[in-house]
Write a protein that holds these residues in place. Structure first.
Motif, PDB file in Angstrom:
ATOM      1  N   VAL A 120       0.835  -1.209   0.000  1.00 52.42           N
ATOM      2  CA  VAL A 120       0.000   0.000   0.000  1.00 52.42           C
ATOM      3  C   VAL A 120       0.867   1.254   0.000  1.00 52.42           C
ATOM      4  O   VAL A 120       0.623   2.200  -0.762  1.00 52.42           O
ATOM      5  N   VAL A 121       1.886   1.272   0.851  1.00 52.37           N
ATOM      6  CA  VAL A 121       2.779   2.437   0.922  1.00 52.37           C
ATOM      7  C   VAL A 121       3.482   2.651  -0.419  1.00 52.37           C
ATOM      8  O   VAL A 121       3.584   3.783  -0.910  1.00 52.37           O
ATOM      9  N   PHE A 122       3.946   1.571  -1.005  1.00 53.99           N
ATOM     10  CA  PHE A 122       4.685   1.660  -2.268  1.00 53.99           C
ATOM     11  C   PHE A 122       3.787   2.179  -3.396  1.00 53.99           C
ATOM     12  O   PHE A 122       4.133   3.132  -4.102  1.00 53.99           O
ATOM     13  N   VAL A 123       2.618   1.574  -3.539  1.00 52.60           N
ATOM     14  CA  VAL A 123       1.712   1.941  -4.638  1.00 52.60           C
ATOM     15  C   VAL A 123       1.176   3.357  -4.460  1.00 52.60           C
ATOM     16  O   VAL A 123       1.170   4.160  -5.403  1.00 52.60           O
ATOM     17  N   THR A 124       0.728   3.676  -3.247  1.00 52.56           N
ATOM     18  CA  THR A 124       0.167   5.016  -3.025  1.00 52.56           C
ATOM     19  C   THR A 124       1.244   6.090  -3.092  1.00 52.56           C
ATOM     20  O   THR A 124       0.954   7.237  -3.440  1.00 52.56           O
ATOM     21  N   GLY A 125       2.482   5.723  -2.757  1.00 52.37           N
ATOM     22  CA  GLY A 125       3.571   6.687  -2.896  1.00 52.37           C
ATOM     23  C   GLY A 125       3.744   7.115  -4.340  1.00 52.37           C
ATOM     24  O   GLY A 125       3.868   8.311  -4.646  1.00 52.37           O
ATOM     25  N   PHE A 126       3.730   6.139  -5.241  1.00 49.69           N
ATOM     26  CA  PHE A 126       3.796   6.468  -6.667  1.00 49.69           C
ATOM     27  C   PHE A 126       2.571   7.280  -7.086  1.00 49.69           C
ATOM     28  O   PHE A 126       2.672   8.227  -7.872  1.00 49.69           O
ATOM     29  N   GLY A 127       1.412   6.885  -6.545  1.00 49.23           N
ATOM     30  CA  GLY A 127       0.188   7.602  -6.886  1.00 49.23           C
ATOM     31  C   GLY A 127       0.221   9.052  -6.447  1.00 49.23           C
ATOM     32  O   GLY A 127      -0.223   9.945  -7.181  1.00 49.23           O
ATOM     33  N   LEU A 128       0.748   9.296  -5.259  1.00 46.48           N
ATOM     34  CA  LEU A 128       0.821  10.672  -4.755  1.00 46.48           C
ATOM     35  C   LEU A 128       1.728  11.538  -5.619  1.00 46.48           C
ATOM     36  O   LEU A 128       1.417  12.704  -5.889  1.00 46.48           O
ATOM     37  N   VAL A 129       2.845  10.966  -6.045  1.00 54.69           N
ATOM     38  CA  VAL A 129       3.742  11.727  -6.922  1.00 54.69           C
ATOM     39  C   VAL A 129       3.049  12.011  -8.255  1.00 54.69           C
ATOM     40  O   VAL A 129       3.105  13.126  -8.783  1.00 54.69           O
ATOM     41  N   GLY A 130       2.368  11.007  -8.785  1.00 51.35           N
ATOM     42  CA  GLY A 130       1.692  11.184 -10.063  1.00 51.35           C
ATOM     43  C   GLY A 130       0.549  12.174 -10.016  1.00 51.35           C
ATOM     44  O   GLY A 130       0.251  12.834 -11.016  1.00 51.35           O
ATOM     45  N   LEU A 131      -0.099  12.293  -8.848  1.00 49.34           N
ATOM     46  CA  LEU A 131      -1.245  13.195  -8.709  1.00 49.34           C
ATOM     47  C   LEU A 131      -0.866  14.572  -8.175  1.00 49.34           C
ATOM     48  O   LEU A 131      -1.742  15.385  -7.887  1.00 49.34           O
ATOM     49  N   SER A 132       0.420  14.820  -8.027  1.00 52.38           N
ATOM     50  CA  SER A 132       0.859  16.079  -7.412  1.00 52.38           C
ATOM     51  C   SER A 132       0.952  17.234  -8.398  1.00 52.38           C
ATOM     52  O   SER A 132       1.412  18.320  -8.026  1.00 52.38           O
ATOM     53  N   ASP A 133       0.519  17.017  -9.646  1.00 54.66           N
ATOM     54  CA  ASP A 133       0.585  18.076 -10.673  1.00 54.66           C
ATOM     55  C   ASP A 133       2.006  18.611 -10.837  1.00 54.66           C
ATOM     56  O   ASP A 133       2.233  19.829 -10.895  1.00 54.66           O
ATOM     57  N   ASP A 134       2.954  17.676 -10.877  1.00 59.55           N
ATOM     58  CA  ASP A 134       4.373  18.002 -11.089  1.00 59.55           C
ATOM     59  C   ASP A 134       5.002  18.793  -9.947  1.00 59.55           C
ATOM     60  O   ASP A 134       6.099  19.336 -10.098  1.00 59.55           O
ATOM     61  N   VAL A 135       4.298  18.864  -8.806  1.00 61.14           N
ATOM     62  CA  VAL A 135       4.909  19.511  -7.638  1.00 61.14           C
ATOM     63  C   VAL A 135       6.054  18.651  -7.114  1.00 61.14           C
ATOM     64  O   VAL A 135       7.098  19.154  -6.700  1.00 61.14           O
ATOM     65  N   TYR A 136       5.838  17.331  -7.139  1.00 62.95           N
ATOM     66  CA  TYR A 136       6.869  16.393  -6.697  1.00 62.95           C
ATOM     67  C   TYR A 136       7.271  15.494  -7.857  1.00 62.95           C
ATOM     68  O   TYR A 136       6.480  15.237  -8.772  1.00 62.95           O
ATOM     69  N   GLU A 137       8.504  15.011  -7.798  1.00 62.78           N
ATOM     70  CA  GLU A 137       9.018  14.117  -8.827  1.00 62.78           C
ATOM     71  C   GLU A 137       9.628  12.885  -8.174  1.00 62.78           C
ATOM     72  O   GLU A 137       9.983  12.903  -6.988  1.00 62.78           O
ATOM     73  N   MET A 138       9.779  11.833  -8.958  1.00 60.57           N
ATOM     74  CA  MET A 138      10.334  10.595  -8.427  1.00 60.57           C
ATOM     75  C   MET A 138      11.781  10.765  -7.981  1.00 60.57           C
ATOM     76  O   MET A 138      12.285   9.964  -7.193  1.00 60.57           O
ATOM     77  N   THR A 139      12.440  11.796  -8.479  1.00 61.73           N
ATOM     78  CA  THR A 139      13.842  12.023  -8.117  1.00 61.73           C
ATOM     79  C   THR A 139      14.002  12.909  -6.884  1.00 61.73           C
ATOM     80  O   THR A 139      15.137  13.145  -6.452  1.00 61.73           O
ATOM     81  N   ASP A 140      12.907  13.407  -6.331  1.00 57.82           N
ATOM     82  CA  ASP A 140      13.011  14.214  -5.114  1.00 57.82           C
ATOM     83  C   ASP A 140      13.592  13.356  -3.990  1.00 57.82           C
ATOM     84  O   ASP A 140      13.214  12.182  -3.836  1.00 57.82           O
ATOM     85  N   PRO A 141      14.499  13.912  -3.192  1.00 55.33           N
ATOM     86  CA  PRO A 141      15.168  13.109  -2.158  1.00 55.33           C
ATOM     87  C   PRO A 141      14.220  12.378  -1.216  1.00 55.33           C
ATOM     88  O   PRO A 141      14.448  11.207  -0.891  1.00 55.33           O
ATOM     89  N   PHE A 142      13.149  13.041  -0.776  1.00 59.79           N
ATOM     90  CA  PHE A 142      12.265  12.368   0.182  1.00 59.79           C
ATOM     91  C   PHE A 142      11.509  11.213  -0.476  1.00 59.79           C
ATOM     92  O   PHE A 142      11.199  10.209   0.178  1.00 59.79           O
TER      93      PHE A 142
END
Length: 201
Positions: A110-132
């Motif tokens: 759940v954490v893994f899948v929703t983490g990707f989902g949150l990045v994808g739904l952030s309207d480019d505010v966050y990216e997969m390369t962000d340190p956190f």
């Protein structure tokens, strides 16, 4: 006072709380009248109108909380039950294996899948390369590896060692599982910190 309360209460509503200054006290009467109005107007329904991002965030936090809670349960309760006698201790360690399958694995997914989902739904505010985000991904991967290679298998072996009455093997493997479990717990806590602070962004 009664006239003021009536002004706050909706008319023609089936939901009526027993509100008056005598039964509820002057301090609570008006807040209860406002709550009654919100129920009648359907305002409480809006609490459940989540956006997809909010739903993903809710599930993400829920999964992380379940993961951390299971870790702390194993770390804090385990030492007491390990000293409770061979049968009880064996049952506890078999239970930790079940916790891994029933709690840790679903929580990590759940954490893994929703983490990707949150990045994808952030309207480019966050990216997969962000340190956190990278830290979060690494913690999930490391946690999964530790669970599959050490924590889970050790639980089965420790339970069997208790049943055979082999205290030396129990002590050795229990120490190893404890250390690895605390490492995993500290990694999860660190992940909580970097997520809340959005470290590196």
């Amino acid at each position: 006072m009664a006239q003021e309360l009536d002004g706050n209460r909706p008319h023609g509503c089936a939901i009526r709380f027993p509100i008056n200054a005598t039964t509820t006290g002057a301090g609570m009467a008006k807040p209860l009248a406002n709550l009654e109005r919100q129920f009648c107007e359907g305002a409480w329904i809006k609490m459940f109108e989540l956006t997809m991002f909010e739903l993903m965030l809710f599930l993400h936090i829920l999964g992380a909380g379940a993961w951390l809670g299971a870790n702390l349960t194993r770390a804090l309760v385990g030492p007491y039950l390990t000293r409770a006698g061979n049968n009880t201790s064996a049952a506890w360690h078999r239970a930790t294996v079940w916790i891994g399958r029933a709690v840790h694995t679903p929580a990590a997914i759940v954490v893994f899948v929703t983490g990707f989902g949150l990045v994808g739904l952030s309207d480019d505010v966050y990216e997969m390369t962000d340190p956190f985000v990278v830290v979060g991904i690494l913690v999930v991967i490391v946690g999964a590896v530790l669970a599959m290679t050490i924590i889970g298998p050790n639980g089965k072996v420790i339970a069997a060692a208790f049943e055979r009455g082999e205290p030396k093997q129990v002590a050795r493997l229990s120490r190893r599982s404890s250390v690895v479990g605390w490492v995993d717990t500290l990694l999860v806590v660190f992940a909580f910190f970097v997520m809340v602070t959005r470290w590196g962004v």
